[in-house]
Motif scaffolding. Structure first.
Motif, PDB file in Angstrom:
ATOM      1  N   THR A  67     -22.285  -0.613  44.712  1.00 48.62           N
ATOM      2  CA  THR A  67     -22.225  -1.029  46.117  1.00 48.62           C
ATOM      3  C   THR A  67     -21.359  -0.114  46.988  1.00 48.62           C
ATOM      4  O   THR A  67     -21.825   0.340  48.045  1.00 48.62           O
ATOM      5  CB  THR A  67     -21.770  -2.494  46.238  1.00 48.62           C
ATOM      6  OG1 THR A  67     -22.744  -3.314  45.582  1.00 48.62           O
ATOM      7  CG2 THR A  67     -21.649  -2.929  47.682  1.00 48.62           C
ATOM      8  N   PRO A  68     -20.123   0.194  46.595  1.00 49.64           N
ATOM      9  CA  PRO A  68     -19.325   1.079  47.458  1.00 49.64           C
ATOM     10  C   PRO A  68     -19.964   2.460  47.654  1.00 49.64           C
ATOM     11  O   PRO A  68     -19.960   3.010  48.761  1.00 49.64           O
ATOM     12  CB  PRO A  68     -17.987   1.212  46.728  1.00 49.64           C
ATOM     13  CG  PRO A  68     -17.931   0.069  45.782  1.00 49.64           C
ATOM     14  CD  PRO A  68     -19.351  -0.260  45.440  1.00 49.64           C
ATOM     15  N   LYS A  69     -20.530   2.990  46.589  1.00 51.86           N
ATOM     16  CA  LYS A  69     -21.193   4.295  46.666  1.00 51.86           C
ATOM     17  C   LYS A  69     -22.413   4.205  47.585  1.00 51.86           C
ATOM     18  O   LYS A  69     -22.646   5.086  48.408  1.00 51.86           O
ATOM     19  CB  LYS A  69     -21.611   4.742  45.258  1.00 51.86           C
ATOM     20  CG  LYS A  69     -22.361   6.033  45.189  1.00 51.86           C
ATOM     21  CD  LYS A  69     -21.438   7.212  45.247  1.00 51.86           C
ATOM     22  CE  LYS A  69     -22.200   8.482  44.926  1.00 51.86           C
ATOM     23  NZ  LYS A  69     -21.337   9.635  44.965  1.00 51.86           N
ATOM     24  N   GLY A  70     -23.176   3.129  47.453  1.00 52.04           N
ATOM     25  CA  GLY A  70     -24.358   2.940  48.291  1.00 52.04           C
ATOM     26  C   GLY A  70     -24.007   2.872  49.764  1.00 52.04           C
ATOM     27  O   GLY A  70     -24.684   3.487  50.607  1.00 52.04           O
ATOM     28  N   ARG A  71     -22.948   2.156  50.084  1.00 51.13           N
ATOM     29  CA  ARG A  71     -22.520   2.069  51.487  1.00 51.13           C
ATOM     30  C   ARG A  71     -22.048   3.421  51.998  1.00 51.13           C
ATOM     31  O   ARG A  71     -22.322   3.792  53.135  1.00 51.13           O
ATOM     32  CB  ARG A  71     -21.415   1.031  51.623  1.00 51.13           C
ATOM     33  CG  ARG A  71     -21.934  -0.369  51.488  1.00 51.13           C
ATOM     34  CD  ARG A  71     -20.873  -1.402  51.757  1.00 51.13           C
ATOM     35  NE  ARG A  71     -21.462  -2.733  51.666  1.00 51.13           N
ATOM     36  CZ  ARG A  71     -20.831  -3.799  51.252  1.00 51.13           C
ATOM     37  NH1 ARG A  71     -19.570  -3.728  50.888  1.00 51.13           N
ATOM     38  NH2 ARG A  71     -21.452  -4.963  51.201  1.00 51.13           N
TER      39      ARG A  71
END
Length: 96
Positions: A67-71
């Motif tokens: 999730t953090p990487k995707g954002r």
């Protein structure tokens, strides 16, 4: 509920009622595919699974890791375009 939370809820409700939320989601999907975000995130997921081993990764773990990487991978141009669309929508429907 704070004033900010109330305003967000009212805006979200208006977006849903007018069908704009779905249109924005479709636009976001298309833009993310177009810029290669989906492929980058898929590659990152494969890397995480390879590092931890398939037997040691749950869907929840993967979501937490990715999730953090995707954002972070969402291009600023996509964020700006969505924000402009939301602002334009709100300007047209300024009864909030």
């Amino acid at each position: 509920m704070s004033k900010d939370s109330q305003m967000r809820a009212a805006i979200n409700q208006k977006l849903i009622e007018m069908g704009e939320r779905e249109r924005l989601k479709e636009l976001l999907r298309a833009k993310l595919v177009e810029c290669g975000w989906k492929d980058q995130l898929k590659a990152h997921c494969k890397d995480v699974i390879r590092e931890k081993g398939l037997e040691h990764v749950t869907v929840e773990d993967l979501v937490t890791d990715v999730t953090p990487k995707g954002r972070a991978l969402v291009p600023d141009s996509v964020k700006k375009e969505l924000l402009q669309r939301i602002r334009a929508f709100l300007a047209q429907h300024a009864t909030l």
